[in-house]
Scaffold this active site. Structure first.
Site, PDB file in Angstrom:
ATOM      1  N   ASP A 182       0.571   6.371  16.630  1.00 37.20           N
ATOM      2  CA  ASP A 182       0.199   6.347  18.033  1.00 37.20           C
ATOM      3  C   ASP A 182       0.387   7.640  18.925  1.00 37.20           C
ATOM      4  OD1 ASP A 182      -0.949   4.293  17.086  1.00 37.20           O
ATOM      5  OD2 ASP A 182       0.518   2.388  18.209  1.00 37.20           O
ATOM      6  N   GLU A 267      -5.271  -5.159  12.515  1.00 35.29           N
ATOM      7  CA  GLU A 267      -4.976  -5.458  11.145  1.00 35.29           C
ATOM      8  C   GLU A 267      -4.773  -7.522  11.393  1.00 35.29           C
ATOM      9  OE1 GLU A 267      -2.709  -1.758   9.675  1.00 35.29           O
ATOM     10  OE2 GLU A 267      -1.879  -3.038  10.307  1.00 35.29           O
ATOM     11  N   THR A 423      -5.156  -0.784   3.264  1.00 35.82           N
ATOM     12  CA  THR A 423      -4.436   1.136   4.256  1.00 35.82           C
ATOM     13  C   THR A 423      -4.410   1.356   2.120  1.00 35.82           C
ATOM     14  OG1 THR A 423      -2.594   0.195   5.099  1.00 35.82           O
ATOM     15  CG2 THR A 423      -4.906   0.293   6.189  1.00 35.82           C
ATOM     16  N   GLU A 461      -8.473   3.678   3.722  1.00 34.91           N
ATOM     17  CA  GLU A 461      -7.469   4.630   4.768  1.00 34.91           C
ATOM     18  C   GLU A 461      -6.743   4.731   4.001  1.00 34.91           C
ATOM     19  OE1 GLU A 461      -7.105   2.900   8.510  1.00 34.91           O
ATOM     20  OE2 GLU A 461      -9.131   1.775   9.288  1.00 34.91           O
ATOM     21  N   LEU A 464      -1.012   7.452   6.113  1.00 35.22           N
ATOM     22  CA  LEU A 464      -0.473   8.780   7.519  1.00 35.22           C
ATOM     23  C   LEU A 464      -1.729  10.296   6.881  1.00 35.22           C
ATOM     24  CD1 LEU A 464       2.890   7.984   5.867  1.00 35.22           C
ATOM     25  CD2 LEU A 464       1.778   7.542   7.624  1.00 35.22           C
TER      26      LEU A 464
END
Length: 592
Positions: A182, A267, A423, A461, A464
Site C-alpha cells: 500500500d 478480499e 493471489t 494475481e 508481490l
C-alpha cells in the site's frame, strides 16, 4: 436480438453451422424494491462468429436461446476461417495490469492523465488485454451518505476505452493503507468513520480490544447503524449508483467483470494480519471477532449448540507468535477440541454468509449487464505446512490437512457464476524463509483444483511485484497446469491474470521486454486478440443467481479431494530462453 454463428465438428467428420438468436428485454427504471435497475440497449444487432467442437453431437441449449441448423456455404466457410484462424486461441489467457492505487487521488482527480495515456498505449502495444482498477468507496462517497461523485472515474474509464483496452473495476469498500504494497492512504468515507467514533464495535476487533478501521465488520452487515442503512445496503446503493453512472461503459462492453470487495484488501477474509498494527511476516495473526456484535452472535450460536458456557478463545497468543507457542494452535491444541472446532466453523461460516449476501445484492444490481462478478481470496501461504495452518485460520479459512477450507467458498460463488480471483500465483516454496513453512505452490494447486471441480472460473494475481523469469514461469504453469492444447480448450485453464502493478519499474526497458514476452506466452504465443469470444469468453447478460445453497451443502465441500496434477509445458510454457535473449541482447527464437 443478437445472432451468433458458430461451427461445430460432429462425429464422422460431418460439419454443421449453427445460428443462435438471443432475445432479451431490458426495462429502464425498475423499482429499487426489486434490488436492480436495468437499462435499455440501443445497440444495433451484430453477429459474432466463434468456433467450438460438439461433444458427440450434443449441444447444450441454454434458456432463451434458439438453435437453427443451416447449410454450410462457401461464404460461411470464409467467415469461420477469418474469424477463427488459430485453434490455439482456446489456450489464450488474457492479461490485465493493475493501475496504481492512487491513480485517482483523495481529492477525486485523475492523476497525470497524459502520462497515464502514454503508459496505457505502451501496455496496449505490448499486447496487454486491459487494466484493473480500484474504485474507492472512500473517494466516491466521501462528501456524505449517497452523495456520489464518479467524475474522475468516468474520465479514467473513457481514457481506457480510447486506448482500446478492457477494464476490470473493483468495488473497493476498504481502506487503502496498512498492508503490504500500500503506497497511498485512502480511508473509508469520513461519515462512516464518524459513526465508528460513536460505536467502535462496527470495526473488527482482536482479543486485546484493538480496533481495525480498514473495513466495516461483517458482524454489523444487517444492522441499520448508518443513518438508517445497513452496511449491505451501503454497498448495494454504491453499486447501483455505479451502474447508473457507468451505463454507457457497461453497454459498450468495456468491462469484462466487476470484482466486489468483501473485506480487507478487497478480499473475502478477516483483517488478521495488518502491518500498521504490528504484524510481521510470518506471524500467525489474530482472530478478529471480539467486537460486541460478533461476541453476541457467537454466544447465541454456542447456546443453540447446548453450550452457553462457551466463550471466544482467550489462548490464541500474540500477533507474531509461532503456532507452537500458543495453547490454541500448538500440537493437540484447542483447535482440535470440540469447542475449538465449533468456534472455527462458526468463524469461517460467518465469512461464507457475508460473501454470499453481498454477491447476491451485486447480482441483482448488475442483472442484465454483460459482465461477470468476481471475488478475491487471499493467498495465505505461510504456515500452510504447519499442522494447524494458523495464519489461514485467523483469516477465516478453516483449512487443515483433512479439511478443505476453500472449496466451500468456490461452491458458494458458483451459484452467482462468479469468478474466483486468487493471489500468490508467482510464489515458489523455496523462495520463502524456512520458518515461514510456506506451501504457496500446494496452496495454489489446492484452491485452483477445487474451483475447477466446482465448475467455477478462476483468475489470479501475483502477490508481490516481480520482474524475473522465475516468477513469470510459475504464473504460466498455474495459468495452464497441463500446458497448451493445440486443438481446443485445455482441460485446465485460468480465466485471466492480473499483473501487480503498473509502475515505472515495470516499464523499464529490460523489465518490460521480459514482461512482453510473458504476455505473449500467456496468449499461447499468439498475437493480441481483441475479441474475447474467440478465446471462449462469451459475454452474456447476467442472470439471477441460483437459489441459495444451504450451509450444510456448502460444508460438504470441506471433504478433501486430490488436486489435479500440475505438468510443466516445456515447449510453450517457460520464459528462460526469452529471458536470456533479453539480457544478452540476442534475437528471440523463431517460434516467438
Amino acid at each position: 436480438m443478437e445472432n451468433v454463428v458458430c461451427a461445430a465438428q460432429c462425429g464422422m467428420g460431418t460439419k454443421i453451422t449453427l445460428q443462435f438468436q438471443e432475445r432479451y428485454n431490458l426495462q429502464h427504471g425498475m423499482s429499487r424494491r426489486y434490488g436492480a435497475i436495468c437499462v435499455e440497449r440501443a445497440r444495433k444487432p451484430r453477429t459474432t462468429h466463434c468456433f467450438f467442437k460438439s461433444d458427440c453431437g450434443h449441444l447444450k441449449k441454454e434458456r432463451g436461446v434458439r438453435v437453427t441448423l443451416k447449410a454450410e456455404t462457401a461464404e460461411s466457410k470464409e467467415q469461420i476461417h477469418t474469424s477463427y484462424k488459430d485453434p490455439m486461441l482456446a489456450s489464450y489467457v488474457p492479461v490485465y495490469v493493475m493501475l496504481p492505487l492512487g491513480v485517482v487521488t483523495n481529492d477525486n482527480v485523475l492523476q497525470d492523465s497524459a502520462g497515464l495515456k502514454n503508459q496505457l498505449k505502451e501496455l496496449h502495444a505490448a499486447g496487454v488485454d486491459g487494466v484493473m482498477v480500484d474504485v474507492w468507496w472512500g473517494i466516491v462517497e466521501s462528501k456524505g451518505p449517497q452523495q456520489y461523485d464518479w467524475s474522475a472515474y468516468r474520465t479514467l474509464f473513457k481514457l481506457v476505452q480510447d486506448c482500446k483496452m478492457k477494464l476490470q473495476p473493483i468495488m473497493s469498500f476498504h481502506q487503502c493503507g496498512g498492508n503490504v504494497g500500500d503506497s497511498v492512504f485512502i480511508p473509508l468515507p469520513k461519515w462512516v468513520l464518524e459513526i465508528g467514533e460513536l460505536d467502535p464495535n462496527i470495526f473488527y476487533t482482536n482479543n486485546k480490544g484493538i480496533r481495525n478501521k480498514e473495513c466495516i465488520s461483517l458482524g454489523v452487515d444487517n444492522q441499520p447503524l448508518f443513518h438508517g442503512r445497513t452496511p449491505i445496503e451501503l454497498y448495494t446503493d454504491y453499486m447501483r449508483s455505479f451502474r447508473e453512472n457507468m451505463k454507457d461503459f457497461l453497454e459498450s462492453e468495456l468491462m469484462i467483470d466487476i470484482e466486489v470487495g468483501l473485506g480487507p484488501a478487497g478480499e473475502l477474509r478477516y483483517p488478521s494480519y495488518t502491518q500498521n498494527q504490528g504484524w510481521v511476516f510470518p506471524g500467525i495473526g489474530q482472530f478478529q471477532c471480539y467486537d460486541k456484535y460478533l461476541k453476541d452472535d457467537f454466544k447465541e450460536a454456542a447456546t443453540r449448540e447446548g453450550h452457553p458456557e462457551w466463550e471466544l478463545p482467550d489462548n490464541v497468543g500474540e500477533l507474531n507468535d509461532a503456532p507452537e507457542s500458543t495453547k490454541f494452535f500448538k500440537s493437540r491444541g484447542t483447535y482440535l477440541t470440540k469447542k475449538g472446532k465449533f468456534f472455527l466453523t462458526w468463524y469461517s461460516n460467518k465469512l461464507l454468509i457475508h460473501g454470499d449476501e453481498i454477491l447476491d445484492k451485486a447480482n441483482s444490481v448488475f442483472l442484465g449487464c454483460k459482465v461477470k462478478l468476481a471475488a478475491k481470496i487471499a493467498g495465505i501461504h505461510w504456515l500452510y505446512k504447519s499442522k494447524s495452518h494458523a495464519a489461514e485460520l485467523t483469516s477465516g479459512y478453516y483449512n487443515l490437512n483433512r479439511r478443505d477450507g476453500y472449496r466451500p467458498i468456490a461452491r458458494m460463488l458458483s451459484r452467482h457464476k462468479a469468478v474466483l480471483n486468487f493471489t500468490c500465483l508467482e510464489m515458489r516454496n523455496h523462495e520463502q524463509p524456512i520458518e515461514a513453512r510456506s506451501g504457496a505452490q500446494e496452496l495454489v494447486q489446492q484452491v485452483l483444483s477445487g474451483c475447477w471441480m466446482e465448475k467455477l472460473e478462476v483468475a489470479g494475481e501475483n502477490a508481490l511485484a516481480r520482474y524475473d523469469s522465475e516468477a513469470y514461469n510459475q504464473i504460466l504453469l498455474n495459468a495452464r497446469p497441463n500446458g497448451i492444447s493445440k486443438w481446443g480448450p485445455p482441460k485446465l485453464k485460468m480465466y485471466s491474470m492480473a499483473y501487480l502493478r503498473l509502475s515505472d519499474e515495470l516499464l523499464q526497458q529490460t523489465n518490460f521486454d521480459i514482461f512482453k514476452a510473458f504476455v505473449r506466452k500467456m496468449h499461447a504465443n499468439l498475437d493480441y486478440c481483441p475479441e474475447p469470444e474467440r478465446y471462449y469468453h462469451f459475454r452474456v447478460p447476467m442472470e439471477l443467481s441460483k437459489p441459495r445453497i444451504p450451509l450444510e451443502v456448502l460444508l460438504e465441500a470441506t471433504k478433501p479431494v486430490k488436486p489435479y496434477a500440475w505438468i510443466p509445458d516445456d515447449n510453450h510454457g517457460t520464459l528462460d530462453e526469452i529471458y536470456d535473449c533479453v539480457v544478452d541482447g540476442l534475437d528471440f527464437p523463431d517460434y516467438y
